[in-house]
Scaffold this motif. Sequence first.
Motif, mmCIF file in Angstrom:
data_model
loop_
_atom_site.group_PDB
_atom_site.id
_atom_site.type_symbol
_atom_site.label_atom_id
_atom_site.label_comp_id
_atom_site.label_asym_id
_atom_site.label_seq_id
_atom_site.Cartn_x
_atom_site.Cartn_y
_atom_site.Cartn_z
ATOM 1 N N THR A 162 0.841 -1.198 0.000
ATOM 2 C CA THR A 162 0.000 0.000 0.000
ATOM 3 C C THR A 162 0.874 1.246 0.000
ATOM 4 O O THR A 162 1.859 1.325 0.746
ATOM 5 C CB THR A 162 -0.917 0.013 1.232
ATOM 6 N N VAL A 163 0.512 2.225 -0.832
ATOM 7 C CA VAL A 163 1.267 3.471 -0.933
ATOM 8 C C VAL A 163 0.287 4.640 -0.839
ATOM 9 O O VAL A 163 -0.803 4.595 -1.411
ATOM 10 C CB VAL A 163 2.046 3.569 -2.266
ATOM 11 N N THR A 164 0.660 5.682 -0.097
ATOM 12 C CA THR A 164 -0.125 6.920 -0.058
ATOM 13 C C THR A 164 0.774 8.084 -0.450
ATOM 14 O O THR A 164 1.995 8.026 -0.290
ATOM 15 C CB THR A 164 -0.717 7.178 1.345
ATOM 16 N N TRP A 165 0.152 9.143 -0.972
ATOM 17 C CA TRP A 165 0.887 10.354 -1.356
ATOM 18 C C TRP A 165 0.268 11.553 -0.638
ATOM 19 O O TRP A 165 -0.953 11.665 -0.516
ATOM 20 C CB TRP A 165 0.807 10.579 -2.865
ATOM 21 N N MET A 180 -3.407 9.653 -8.644
ATOM 22 C CA MET A 180 -2.374 8.775 -8.099
ATOM 23 C C MET A 180 -2.561 7.344 -8.592
ATOM 24 O O MET A 180 -3.683 6.861 -8.752
ATOM 25 C CB MET A 180 -2.433 8.790 -6.571
ATOM 26 N N THR A 181 -1.439 6.673 -8.837
ATOM 27 C CA THR A 181 -1.445 5.256 -9.176
ATOM 28 C C THR A 181 -0.629 4.510 -8.131
ATOM 29 O O THR A 181 0.537 4.837 -7.899
ATOM 30 C CB THR A 181 -0.842 5.003 -10.569
ATOM 31 N N ASN A 182 -1.254 3.516 -7.489
ATOM 32 C CA ASN A 182 -0.568 2.767 -6.431
ATOM 33 C C ASN A 182 0.501 1.844 -6.999
ATOM 34 O O ASN A 182 1.580 1.698 -6.436
ATOM 35 C CB ASN A 182 -1.578 1.949 -5.625
ATOM 36 N N GLY A 183 0.225 1.215 -8.138
ATOM 37 C CA GLY A 183 1.172 0.275 -8.728
ATOM 38 C C GLY A 183 1.026 -1.121 -8.131
ATOM 39 O O GLY A 183 0.427 -1.295 -7.070
ATOM 40 N N ILE A 184 1.570 -2.118 -8.820
ATOM 41 C CA ILE A 184 1.553 -3.489 -8.326
ATOM 42 C C ILE A 184 2.956 -4.074 -8.406
ATOM 43 O O ILE A 184 3.817 -3.582 -9.140
ATOM 44 C CB ILE A 184 0.577 -4.368 -9.135
ATOM 45 N N ASN A 185 3.172 -5.117 -7.637
ATOM 46 C CA ASN A 185 4.474 -5.771 -7.593
ATOM 47 C C ASN A 185 4.655 -6.662 -8.829
ATOM 48 O O ASN A 185 3.948 -7.647 -9.005
ATOM 49 C CB ASN A 185 4.573 -6.600 -6.307
ATOM 50 N N ILE A 186 5.604 -6.292 -9.676
ATOM 51 C CA ILE A 186 5.950 -7.088 -10.854
ATOM 52 C C ILE A 186 7.446 -7.379 -10.795
ATOM 53 O O ILE A 186 8.264 -6.465 -10.834
ATOM 54 C CB ILE A 186 5.606 -6.354 -12.165
ATOM 55 N N ASN A 187 7.772 -8.653 -10.650
ATOM 56 C CA ASN A 187 9.189 -9.059 -10.551
ATOM 57 C C ASN A 187 9.901 -8.311 -9.433
ATOM 58 O O ASN A 187 10.997 -7.767 -9.615
ATOM 59 C CB ASN A 187 9.908 -8.855 -11.886
ATOM 60 N N LYS A 189 9.228 -5.511 -8.034
ATOM 61 C CA LYS A 189 9.344 -4.069 -8.244
ATOM 62 C C LYS A 189 7.949 -3.461 -8.345
ATOM 63 O O LYS A 189 7.086 -3.981 -9.033
ATOM 64 C CB LYS A 189 10.143 -3.780 -9.512
ATOM 65 N N GLN A 190 7.742 -2.353 -7.645
ATOM 66 C CA GLN A 190 6.448 -1.658 -7.663
ATOM 67 C C GLN A 190 6.687 -0.164 -7.869
ATOM 68 O O GLN A 190 7.539 0.429 -7.203
ATOM 69 C CB GLN A 190 5.689 -1.906 -6.359
ATOM 70 N N VAL A 191 5.950 0.427 -8.809
ATOM 71 C CA VAL A 191 6.109 1.843 -9.128
ATOM 72 C C VAL A 191 4.810 2.571 -8.828
ATOM 73 O O VAL A 191 3.745 2.202 -9.331
ATOM 74 C CB VAL A 191 6.498 2.045 -10.605
ATOM 75 N N SER A 192 4.890 3.609 -8.006
ATOM 76 C CA SER A 192 3.723 4.429 -7.676
ATOM 77 C C SER A 192 3.975 5.853 -8.175
ATOM 78 O O SER A 192 5.070 6.397 -8.003
ATOM 79 C CB SER A 192 3.475 4.434 -6.159
ATOM 80 N N THR A 193 2.943 6.454 -8.782
ATOM 81 C CA THR A 193 3.118 7.781 -9.376
ATOM 82 C C THR A 193 1.986 8.722 -8.974
ATOM 83 O O THR A 193 0.896 8.290 -8.592
ATOM 84 C CB THR A 193 3.154 7.699 -10.916
ATOM 85 N N VAL A 194 2.277 10.014 -9.086
ATOM 86 C CA VAL A 194 1.265 11.063 -8.954
ATOM 87 C C VAL A 194 1.374 11.962 -10.178
ATOM 88 O O VAL A 194 2.455 12.480 -10.482
ATOM 89 C CB VAL A 194 1.453 11.889 -7.671
ATOM 90 N N GLU A 195 0.253 12.114 -10.885
ATOM 91 C CA GLU A 195 0.186 13.009 -12.036
ATOM 92 C C GLU A 195 -0.458 14.324 -11.581
ATOM 93 O O GLU A 195 -1.517 14.321 -10.953
ATOM 94 C CB GLU A 195 -0.650 12.378 -13.154
ATOM 95 N N ILE A 196 0.206 15.442 -11.902
ATOM 96 C CA ILE A 196 -0.292 16.756 -11.496
ATOM 97 C C ILE A 196 -0.479 17.608 -12.744
ATOM 98 O O ILE A 196 0.459 17.746 -13.554
ATOM 99 C CB ILE A 196 0.697 17.453 -10.528
ATOM 100 N N THR A 197 -1.643 18.175 -12.908
ATOM 101 C CA THR A 197 -1.922 19.005 -14.087
ATOM 102 C C THR A 197 -1.868 20.483 -13.714
ATOM 103 O O THR A 197 -2.253 20.885 -12.609
ATOM 104 C CB THR A 197 -3.311 18.681 -14.658
ATOM 105 N N LEU A 209 5.187 4.326 2.017
ATOM 106 C CA LEU A 209 5.029 2.897 1.801
ATOM 107 C C LEU A 209 4.662 2.239 3.125
ATOM 108 O O LEU A 209 5.156 2.631 4.184
ATOM 109 C CB LEU A 209 6.338 2.325 1.259
ATOM 110 N N TYR A 210 3.774 1.247 3.067
ATOM 111 C CA TYR A 210 3.392 0.510 4.272
ATOM 112 C C TYR A 210 3.837 -0.941 4.101
ATOM 113 O O TYR A 210 3.092 -1.775 3.595
ATOM 114 C CB TYR A 210 1.884 0.597 4.499
ATOM 115 N N PRO A 211 5.079 -1.245 4.525
ATOM 116 C CA PRO A 211 5.619 -2.595 4.321
ATOM 117 C C PRO A 211 4.801 -3.672 5.026
ATOM 118 O O PRO A 211 4.658 -4.772 4.522
ATOM 119 C CB PRO A 211 7.031 -2.509 4.914
ATOM 120 N N TYR A 212 4.286 -3.353 6.212
ATOM 121 C CA TYR A 212 3.496 -4.344 6.934
ATOM 122 C C TYR A 212 2.471 -3.628 7.794
ATOM 123 O O TYR A 212 2.809 -2.812 8.647
ATOM 124 C CB TYR A 212 4.379 -5.219 7.818
#
Length: 246
Positions: A162-165, A180-187, A189-197, A209-212
């Motif tokens: 889980t990721v928060t911004w 915001m995009t939380n992303g998922i674990n692929i291999n 690796k997880q990428v989370s982004t924030v798009e700002i207009t 990040l919330y590891p546990y």
Amino acid sequence: MSRFLCKMLLFVVLVFLPGLGTVVQAEFSANMQETRPTIVGMKTTATVYSIVNITENTADNETVSGWCVWTRSDSEVILYNETIEFETETLTVNYTVPAESNTKDDHFTCKCELENTEDEVLTLSGTATMYLFIVTPKGAEVDKGDNATLTCTFTDIVKNLTVTWEREGTDVSGLEGHSMTNGININFKQVSTVEITNVTESANYTCTLYPYQDIPWPTTVPLLVNGAYYLAPCFLTVLAMMLLVL
């Protein structure tokens, strides 16, 4: 009839009377509870632990004593507790892993030997696993009125996290022009982004990040807007107070 009753009475006395007054003591047993994995950032201090549960005791308020030893990677002895004593049903055995030694995933084995006052001995063993991850933030520098993308990349992770911004302490989910995009674990690796207009001013963003469960791991991600001046919240507060005095 009286002879039959006497025989029955004698049978009851011989069979049941010896058991009267005898205290049946519970069996001395315990188990080492499976511990949750420890998930922390690389080269940071971490704590691994095992939980020992005394499931039965031979007497009320009896003290159980013994020792516990931690080994790392099944070879290196890293901590030895010479004597442990507890009267409760649960004992937590901790080991703090120094930051400088946290450079890879590893597992730690805790072995305990317990003894009660009846000289009964139990040997328990359990493994605690530590997973390390790396957070790589990527800020942005754009012109006023442009769009911006901020990124946090998490590598060496073992599950979807889980990721928060936040923007200056405010959750971006409620801010206009933010997605915001939380992303998922692929291999791993997880990428989370924030798009700002249509950005208008510089600001510091935080991806957490919330590891546990509810354990947070915040990382600052800066947004720099050319042609705009960034005034920190504390400076704005001081400025407002000065204007009130004037």
